[in-house]
Design a protein around this motif. Sequence first.
Motif, PDB file in Angstrom:
ATOM      1  N   LEU A  94       0.832  -1.197   0.000  1.00 31.53           N
ATOM      2  CA  LEU A  94       0.000   0.000   0.000  1.00 31.53           C
ATOM      3  C   LEU A  94       0.868   1.249   0.000  1.00 31.53           C
ATOM      4  CD1 LEU A  94      -2.625  -1.032   2.710  1.00 31.53           C
ATOM      5  CD2 LEU A  94      -2.995  -0.942   0.246  1.00 31.53           C
ATOM      6  N   ARG A  95       0.322   2.323  -0.544  1.00 31.41           N
ATOM      7  CA  ARG A  95       0.968   3.627  -0.465  1.00 31.41           C
ATOM      8  C   ARG A  95       0.306   4.452   0.624  1.00 31.41           C
ATOM      9  NH1 ARG A  95       2.141   5.812  -6.640  1.00 31.41           N
ATOM     10  NH2 ARG A  95       3.705   4.229  -7.188  1.00 31.41           N
ATOM     11  N   ALA A  96       1.120   5.058   1.475  1.00 30.22           N
ATOM     12  CA  ALA A  96       0.590   5.888   2.551  1.00 30.22           C
ATOM     13  C   ALA A  96       0.448   7.315   2.064  1.00 30.22           C
ATOM     14  CB  ALA A  96       1.522   5.837   3.761  1.00 30.22           C
ATOM     15  N   ALA A  97      -0.656   7.935   2.437  1.00 25.86           N
ATOM     16  CA  ALA A  97      -0.893   9.328   2.061  1.00 25.86           C
ATOM     17  C   ALA A  97      -0.426  10.227   3.198  1.00 25.86           C
ATOM     18  CB  ALA A  97      -2.368   9.548   1.770  1.00 25.86           C
ATOM     19  N   VAL A  98       0.856  10.578   3.184  1.00 22.77           N
ATOM     20  CA  VAL A  98       1.439  11.411   4.225  1.00 22.77           C
ATOM     21  C   VAL A  98       1.143  12.873   3.927  1.00 22.77           C
ATOM     22  CG1 VAL A  98       3.556  12.069   5.433  1.00 22.77           C
ATOM     23  CG2 VAL A  98       3.280   9.732   4.582  1.00 22.77           C
ATOM     24  N   ASP A  99       0.555  13.568   4.910  1.00 23.99           N
ATOM     25  CA  ASP A  99       0.206  14.979   4.739  1.00 23.99           C
ATOM     26  C   ASP A  99       1.267  15.851   5.408  1.00 23.99           C
ATOM     27  OD1 ASP A  99      -0.904  17.450   4.477  1.00 23.99           O
ATOM     28  OD2 ASP A  99      -2.642  17.087   5.753  1.00 23.99           O
ATOM     29  N   PRO A 100       2.198  16.423   4.632  1.00 21.82           N
ATOM     30  CA  PRO A 100       3.265  17.229   5.228  1.00 21.82           C
ATOM     31  C   PRO A 100       2.786  18.553   5.800  1.00 21.82           C
ATOM     32  CG  PRO A 100       3.343  17.374   2.834  1.00 21.82           C
ATOM     33  CD  PRO A 100       2.278  16.373   3.165  1.00 21.82           C
ATOM     34  N   SER A 101       1.564  18.951   5.461  1.00 11.74           N
ATOM     35  CA  SER A 101       1.041  20.231   5.949  1.00 11.74           C
ATOM     36  C   SER A 101       0.154  20.068   7.179  1.00 11.74           C
ATOM     37  CB  SER A 101       0.239  20.922   4.840  1.00 11.74           C
ATOM     38  OG  SER A 101      -0.893  20.136   4.487  1.00 11.74           O
ATOM     39  N   SER A 102       0.177  18.875   7.805  1.00  9.88           N
ATOM     40  CA  SER A 102      -0.714  18.622   8.932  1.00  9.88           C
ATOM     41  C   SER A 102      -0.316  19.386  10.184  1.00  9.88           C
ATOM     42  CB  SER A 102      -0.737  17.124   9.244  1.00  9.88           C
ATOM     43  OG  SER A 102       0.566  16.663   9.587  1.00  9.88           O
ATOM     44  N   GLY A 103       0.934  19.868  10.242  1.00 13.47           N
ATOM     45  CA  GLY A 103       1.378  20.662  11.379  1.00 13.47           C
ATOM     46  C   GLY A 103       1.863  19.846  12.562  1.00 13.47           C
ATOM     47  N   VAL A 104       1.947  18.520  12.423  1.00  7.26           N
ATOM     48  CA  VAL A 104       2.377  17.682  13.547  1.00  7.26           C
ATOM     49  C   VAL A 104       3.817  17.193  13.397  1.00  7.26           C
ATOM     50  CG1 VAL A 104       0.034  16.916  14.037  1.00  7.26           C
ATOM     51  CG2 VAL A 104       1.450  15.587  12.455  1.00  7.26           C
ATOM     52  N   GLY A 105       4.490  17.575  12.315  1.00 10.77           N
ATOM     53  CA  GLY A 105       5.856  17.131  12.080  1.00 10.77           C
ATOM     54  C   GLY A 105       5.890  15.917  11.176  1.00 10.77           C
ATOM     55  N   PRO A 106       7.010  15.718  10.469  1.00 14.45           N
ATOM     56  CA  PRO A 106       7.087  14.639   9.475  1.00 14.45           C
ATOM     57  C   PRO A 106       6.969  13.245  10.080  1.00 14.45           C
ATOM     58  CG  PRO A 106       9.238  15.673   9.815  1.00 14.45           C
ATOM     59  CD  PRO A 106       8.245  16.530  10.515  1.00 14.45           C
ATOM     60  N   GLU A 107       7.564  13.014  11.268  1.00 14.92           N
ATOM     61  CA  GLU A 107       7.501  11.686  11.876  1.00 14.92           C
ATOM     62  C   GLU A 107       6.077  11.337  12.271  1.00 14.92           C
ATOM     63  OE1 GLU A 107      11.351  10.712  14.380  1.00 14.92           O
ATOM     64  OE2 GLU A 107      10.829  12.816  14.638  1.00 14.92           O
ATOM     65  N   ALA A 108       5.386  12.272  12.916  1.00 20.00           N
ATOM     66  CA  ALA A 108       4.018  12.023  13.359  1.00 20.00           C
ATOM     67  C   ALA A 108       3.076  11.864  12.172  1.00 20.00           C
ATOM     68  CB  ALA A 108       3.546  13.138  14.273  1.00 20.00           C
ATOM     69  N   ALA A 109       3.279  12.680  11.129  1.00 23.93           N
ATOM     70  CA  ALA A 109       2.428  12.581   9.942  1.00 23.93           C
ATOM     71  C   ALA A 109       2.601  11.228   9.260  1.00 23.93           C
ATOM     72  CB  ALA A 109       2.748  13.709   8.973  1.00 23.93           C
ATOM     73  N   ALA A 110       3.855  10.769   9.179  1.00 24.92           N
ATOM     74  CA  ALA A 110       4.115   9.465   8.568  1.00 24.92           C
ATOM     75  C   ALA A 110       3.500   8.342   9.393  1.00 24.92           C
ATOM     76  CB  ALA A 110       5.623   9.249   8.422  1.00 24.92           C
ATOM     77  N   ARG A 111       3.576   8.477  10.717  1.00 29.48           N
ATOM     78  CA  ARG A 111       2.991   7.445  11.593  1.00 29.48           C
ATOM     79  C   ARG A 111       1.479   7.376  11.409  1.00 29.48           C
ATOM     80  NH1 ARG A 111       0.556   6.525  16.435  1.00 29.48           N
ATOM     81  NH2 ARG A 111       1.311   4.752  17.652  1.00 29.48           N
ATOM     82  N   THR A 112       0.823   8.520  11.362  1.00 33.14           N
ATOM     83  CA  THR A 112      -0.624   8.537  11.162  1.00 33.14           C
ATOM     84  C   THR A 112      -1.001   7.864   9.850  1.00 33.14           C
ATOM     85  OG1 THR A 112      -0.893  10.560  12.462  1.00 33.14           O
ATOM     86  CG2 THR A 112      -2.634  10.029  10.882  1.00 33.14           C
ATOM     87  N   ALA A 113      -0.292   8.207   8.789  1.00 28.13           N
ATOM     88  CA  ALA A 113      -0.569   7.615   7.485  1.00 28.13           C
ATOM     89  C   ALA A 113      -0.297   6.118   7.487  1.00 28.13           C
ATOM     90  CB  ALA A 113       0.278   8.305   6.418  1.00 28.13           C
ATOM     91  N   ARG A 114       0.754   5.720   8.174  1.00 28.95           N
ATOM     92  CA  ARG A 114       1.120   4.303   8.239  1.00 28.95           C
ATOM     93  C   ARG A 114       0.019   3.480   8.920  1.00 28.95           C
ATOM     94  NH1 ARG A 114       5.731   5.167   9.744  1.00 28.95           N
ATOM     95  NH2 ARG A 114       5.626   5.032  12.011  1.00 28.95           N
ATOM     96  N   TYR A 115      -0.485   3.992  10.032  1.00 27.82           N
ATOM     97  CA  TYR A 115      -1.509   3.239  10.755  1.00 27.82           C
ATOM     98  C   TYR A 115      -2.831   3.229   9.997  1.00 27.82           C
ATOM     99  CZ  TYR A 115       1.254   2.064  14.822  1.00 27.82           C
ATOM    100  OH  TYR A 115       2.184   1.508  15.645  1.00 27.82           O
TER     101      TYR A 115
END
Length: 340
Positions: A94-115
């Motif tokens: 699967l491809r994760a839809a990471v939102d870099p503009s979410s304001g939570v930082g790149p690590e947290a955004a990637a984690r949210t998309a991953r889960y």
Amino acid sequence: MSPRRPDSVNRARRAVEAMLDPEGLTLVACSGGADSLALAVAAAYHHQRSSGPLAQARVGAVVVDHQLHPESEQVTATALAQLATLGLAPLVSLRAAVDPSSGVGPEAAARTARYQAFAQARSEAGASRIMLAHTRDDQAEQVLLGLARGSGTRTLAGIPATRGPFRRPLLGLTRADTEEICADAQLVPWQDPANADPQFLRSKVRTRILPFLEAELSGSIRESLARTAQIAAEDAAYLEEEAKQVFAALLEDPGAQGQLRMDLAALHRAPPAIRRRVIALAVVAAGGATPSYERLGAVEKLLLAQGSAGPVELEGRLSAHRGTRESADYGKLVIVPRLN
């Protein structure tokens, strides 16, 4: 005579065996790195065993492409190819839809998309569980990060071995163990450059802070931090169970929709460790998010007879106030939705 199998392989197999769904499908989350490939190796040993308690167990894998690295497609393809050689099925990509503009930082955004991708993978494959490859090194890093944030016992408890559909069987193994398992299986793990990039806080802890502590304080600091996490987890679990019972006893019949009330005096008599947890449970029960330490402290001040009666703004568009003498809520802590 065949070479002797490393002890790390047997320990990983035993740890995985204890966490597999014995009658269903478990997916291994694999990034292609050493930790997750080692987890896949250990899990593959149990996939569709011909006999025994795990004879009905099936093991597949999910690979999530975060699309944050220029070679991410190739990394994903290589991971899938190596998983296929282990015989795991099904393999979900699967491809994760990471939102870099979410304001939570790149690590947290990637984690949210991953889960989010994990949830999709479970649904598509019909899996009951997902195994994640966190190790004792990850646990040590998590405890240090928790100490830096001053977030309390639950954060010091680190990464849970079990939470919802997720299982983390490798928390007792080290990163060196997983590299040894990969070498024994003749697999080549991917080295994520982000893991050594000090612009990311966790990477800084991994590459600079923990090595410094090992050199200057104790060579067994990682083991000590992981042991601290285990002790804190047991303490936190006990306190949270006690808090649930107190919350159930203090919660009054709800008034208007979305409002929640508890007796101020009874809540104030509770020990601080229980009181703060009861307040957090109340906020979540009212539809909010778990409050920060600062917000919990502000609500605690409402329990005193003197000072402001509130309101205190809380996460999730809620507020808390103390009922005044002129109101029907006198002597109550009231949590309500904010109007604006």
